[in-house]
Every structure is written in structure tokens, then in C-alpha cells.
Design a protein around this motif. Structure first.
Motif, PDB file in Angstrom:
ATOM      1  N   VAL A   1       5.990  17.998   3.562  1.00 37.15           N
ATOM      2  CA  VAL A   1       4.779  17.179   3.643  1.00 37.15           C
ATOM      3  C   VAL A   1       5.109  15.774   3.168  1.00 37.15           C
ATOM      4  CG1 VAL A   1       2.422  16.822   2.817  1.00 37.15           C
ATOM      5  CG2 VAL A   1       3.244  19.139   3.277  1.00 37.15           C
ATOM      6  N   ARG A   2       4.772  14.791   4.007  1.00 34.00           N
ATOM      7  CA  ARG A   2       4.912  13.385   3.616  1.00 34.00           C
ATOM      8  C   ARG A   2       3.548  12.733   3.789  1.00 34.00           C
ATOM      9  NH1 ARG A   2      10.748  11.726   6.390  1.00 34.00           N
ATOM     10  NH2 ARG A   2      12.048  12.616   4.745  1.00 34.00           N
TER      11      ARG A   2
ATOM     12  N   SER B   1      -3.511  11.235   2.397  1.00 34.31           N
ATOM     13  CA  SER B   1      -3.889  11.590   1.027  1.00 34.31           C
ATOM     14  C   SER B   1      -5.389  11.756   0.868  1.00 34.31           C
ATOM     15  CB  SER B   1      -3.380  10.521   0.045  1.00 34.31           C
ATOM     16  OG  SER B   1      -3.948   9.254   0.353  1.00 34.31           O
ATOM     17  N   GLY B   2      -6.167  11.175   1.808  1.00 33.61           N
ATOM     18  CA  GLY B   2      -7.620  11.290   1.711  1.00 33.61           C
ATOM     19  C   GLY B   2      -8.201  12.361   2.601  1.00 33.61           C
TER      20      GLY B   2
ATOM     21  N   PHE C   1       1.723  -3.414  -2.331  1.00 31.14           N
ATOM     22  CA  PHE C   1       1.797  -2.054  -1.811  1.00 31.14           C
ATOM     23  C   PHE C   1       2.556  -1.078  -2.727  1.00 31.14           C
ATOM     24  CE2 PHE C   1       1.887  -5.036   1.841  1.00 31.14           C
ATOM     25  CZ  PHE C   1       0.647  -4.746   2.389  1.00 31.14           C
ATOM     26  N   GLU C   2       3.091  -1.551  -3.836  1.00 31.94           N
ATOM     27  CA  GLU C   2       3.907  -0.676  -4.676  1.00 31.94           C
ATOM     28  C   GLU C   2       3.101   0.501  -5.242  1.00 31.94           C
ATOM     29  OE1 GLU C   2       5.779  -4.804  -5.075  1.00 31.94           O
ATOM     30  OE2 GLU C   2       3.806  -3.905  -4.760  1.00 31.94           O
ATOM     31  N   ARG C   3       1.895   0.257  -5.733  1.00 33.42           N
ATOM     32  CA  ARG C   3       1.095   1.308  -6.355  1.00 33.42           C
ATOM     33  C   ARG C   3       0.733   2.395  -5.342  1.00 33.42           C
ATOM     34  NH1 ARG C   3      -4.600   0.354  -9.692  1.00 33.42           N
ATOM     35  NH2 ARG C   3      -4.914   2.548 -10.310  1.00 33.42           N
ATOM     36  N   ALA C   4       0.320   1.977  -4.144  1.00 33.72           N
ATOM     37  CA  ALA C   4      -0.038   2.949  -3.104  1.00 33.72           C
ATOM     38  C   ALA C   4       1.180   3.775  -2.695  1.00 33.72           C
ATOM     39  CB  ALA C   4      -0.614   2.219  -1.890  1.00 33.72           C
ATOM     40  N   ALA C   5       2.363   3.147  -2.660  1.00 32.89           N
ATOM     41  CA  ALA C   5       3.576   3.878  -2.297  1.00 32.89           C
ATOM     42  C   ALA C   5       3.922   4.919  -3.354  1.00 32.89           C
ATOM     43  CB  ALA C   5       4.730   2.894  -2.093  1.00 32.89           C
ATOM     44  N   ARG C   6       3.752   4.581  -4.618  1.00 31.22           N
ATOM     45  CA  ARG C   6       4.032   5.543  -5.702  1.00 31.22           C
ATOM     46  C   ARG C   6       3.113   6.767  -5.601  1.00 31.22           C
ATOM     47  NH1 ARG C   6       6.960   4.011 -10.251  1.00 31.22           N
ATOM     48  NH2 ARG C   6       7.642   1.827 -10.315  1.00 31.22           N
ATOM     49  N   LYS C   7       1.824   6.534  -5.382  1.00 31.14           N
ATOM     50  CA  LYS C   7       0.879   7.638  -5.301  1.00 31.14           C
ATOM     51  C   LYS C   7       1.217   8.558  -4.129  1.00 31.14           C
ATOM     52  CE  LYS C   7      -3.201   5.537  -7.465  1.00 31.14           C
ATOM     53  NZ  LYS C   7      -4.623   5.177  -7.257  1.00 31.14           N
ATOM     54  N   ALA C   8       1.570   7.972  -3.002  1.00 35.01           N
ATOM     55  CA  ALA C   8       1.888   8.799  -1.838  1.00 35.01           C
ATOM     56  C   ALA C   8       3.185   9.579  -2.050  1.00 35.01           C
ATOM     57  CB  ALA C   8       2.004   7.920  -0.594  1.00 35.01           C
ATOM     58  N   ALA C   9       4.196   8.943  -2.619  1.00 38.98           N
ATOM     59  CA  ALA C   9       5.482   9.614  -2.837  1.00 38.98           C
ATOM     60  C   ALA C   9       5.345  10.766  -3.817  1.00 38.98           C
ATOM     61  CB  ALA C   9       6.512   8.615  -3.326  1.00 38.98           C
ATOM     62  N   ALA C  10       4.451  10.654  -4.779  1.00 37.97           N
ATOM     63  CA  ALA C  10       4.266  11.720  -5.772  1.00 37.97           C
ATOM     64  C   ALA C  10       3.686  12.978  -5.146  1.00 37.97           C
ATOM     65  CB  ALA C  10       3.367  11.227  -6.894  1.00 37.97           C
ATOM     66  N   LYS C  11       3.075  12.863  -3.960  1.00 40.71           N
ATOM     67  CA  LYS C  11       2.482  14.019  -3.295  1.00 40.71           C
ATOM     68  C   LYS C  11       3.390  14.612  -2.232  1.00 40.71           C
ATOM     69  CE  LYS C  11      -2.178  12.251  -4.131  1.00 40.71           C
ATOM     70  NZ  LYS C  11      -3.456  11.813  -3.536  1.00 40.71           N
ATOM     71  N   PHE C  12       4.606  14.094  -2.104  1.00 46.51           N
ATOM     72  CA  PHE C  12       5.550  14.668  -1.151  1.00 46.51           C
ATOM     73  C   PHE C  12       5.918  16.088  -1.563  1.00 46.51           C
ATOM     74  CE2 PHE C  12       7.678  10.677   0.864  1.00 46.51           C
ATOM     75  CZ  PHE C  12       6.443  10.277   1.330  1.00 46.51           C
TER      76      PHE C  12
END
Length: 206
Positions: free
Chosen positions: A120-121, A97-98, A167-178
């Protein structure tokens, strides 16, 4: 005839007397003769010399195994390039993501019937608070793939997290960019719900 018998009888008498005399002399000598048995008995040892023979080496003939045939050469698979309206321009992989990747401009190509496919994951960023404490864990999310292949933020649900609160917040942000190739039926994109994905948070990967 009487003249011949008389001398013969006289001669016979002399011979007989001589024989008796000799026999008497022999009997008398038997008492005086002592036999030396030790001198008469001899033991003969028979020893056969056996020559030392060097050890013999027994050579065994080993049959040579049959030669193994070489495997057939590999056949080069030609690259097939599909031309026409059904050509897809897909790029499946994981992005950080970065890394500055523009995830909103992905060319999915012309629509084609089929199930959804991940394109993309995004790998989530490791939370600083967990990294400072040396905490690792995982998060399982459930999301919805929209008809255009995006993941609506409000569809992301945390169904499992260990440990909780890191880790929940980081997982949400990453999943939203799938990004997905959407499910297509009769040329029309379909929404897919209940898609699950597990994020692993390891310090070695951060």
C-alpha cells in the motif's frame, strides 16, 4: 552492171539532197521556237492524309500480393489458484489517506522467503497553502521497512524537496502509512533501510 549503178547513184543523190534540205529547215526553225519553260515545269505536291487515331490506354497487369496468414488465436491463460501454506493474500496498490481505509489490518499471509514488496502506498493530501498559490512540486523521502512491513515514523527522512517548505509534512504523513511485504530470510522478517520514494504534487491530481 553500169546500167544498175547509174540509177542507184541518182537515187542516192536525190536522198542526200533531201536530207540536207530537211536539216537546213530544222536549223532555221530552232531560232524561231521559244520554249515556255514555265508551262513545261510542273511541281507535284504529294500530301498524305493521316487519320486521327484515338489515344490508346496501356493497361498494366499488377500482380496481387500474397495473402497474409492470420495470426494464431490468443491462448487464454488459466487462472491458477495456489492452495497450501505458501498462499499469499496480497493487495498491492495506492490508497488515498482520506478514503477511510484501515491500513493497520493487512493480512500478509504466511511468511515466505523473498525481498520486500510494496503493498500500500498512500497518496498524500495536497497542502491547502500550496493549492491556493498554485504551487506544484515534489518530495523525495528515505525510509526504513521494518520486519513487520510497517514504516516507523522516525525513520522517514526528507532528502530532497522542491520547492521547500510546502510539501514535506504531507509527504511524511503519507510515507508513515505505507505497508510492505517484509523481506523474509529463513522465515524471519528482516528490516530494510535506505528505501527511497518520490512524491509528486500536481494540482491536476489533487
Amino acid at each position: 552492171m553500169n546500167v544498175r549503178i547509174a540509177p542507184a547513184l541518182g537515187l542516192a543523190g536525190v536522198v542526200t539532197f533531201a536530207l540536207f534540205y530537211i536539216m537546213q529547215a530544222l536549223v532555221a526553225q530552232d531560232d524561231e521556237i521559244v520554249l515556255d519553260e514555265a508551262a513545261q515545269i510542273r511541281f507535284v505536291d504529294v500530301v498524305e492524309d493521316i487519320e486521327d487515331q484515338p489515344p490508346q490506354r496501356l493497361e498494366r497487369q499488377v500482380e496481387k500480393p500474397p495473402e497474409v496468414e492470420a495470426p494464431p488465436p490468443e491462448i487464454d491463460t488459466p487462472d491458477v489458484q495456489v492452495d497450501g501454506p505458501n498462499q499469499l493474500n496480497l493487495s498491492i496498490g495506492r490508497a488515498n489517506s482520506g478514503a477511510g481505509v484501515n491500513l493497520d489490518s493487512i493480512d500478509l499471509g504466511p511468511s515466505q522467503d523473498g525481498d520486500y514488496l510494496p503493498l500500500v502506498r498512500v497518496q498524500p493530501q495536497f497542502p491547502r497553502r500550496a493549492a491556493e498559490r498554485g504551487i506544484e512540486g515534489y518530495v523525495v523521502v528515505e525510509l526504513t521497512v521494518a520486519a513487520d512491513g510497517t514504516v516507523p515514523t522516525d525513520s522517514i527522512v526528507i532528502i530532497e524537496a522542491d520547492p521547500k517548505g510546502y510539501f514535506e509534512r504531507a509527504a511524511r504523513k503519507a510515507a508513515a502509512k505505507f505497508k510492505y511485504k517484509p523481506k523474509v530470510v529463513n522465515g524471519v522478517g528482516q528490516e530494510v533501510t535506505g528505501v527511497k520514494y518520490r512524491f509528486s504534487f500536481n494540482l491536476a491530481d489533487s
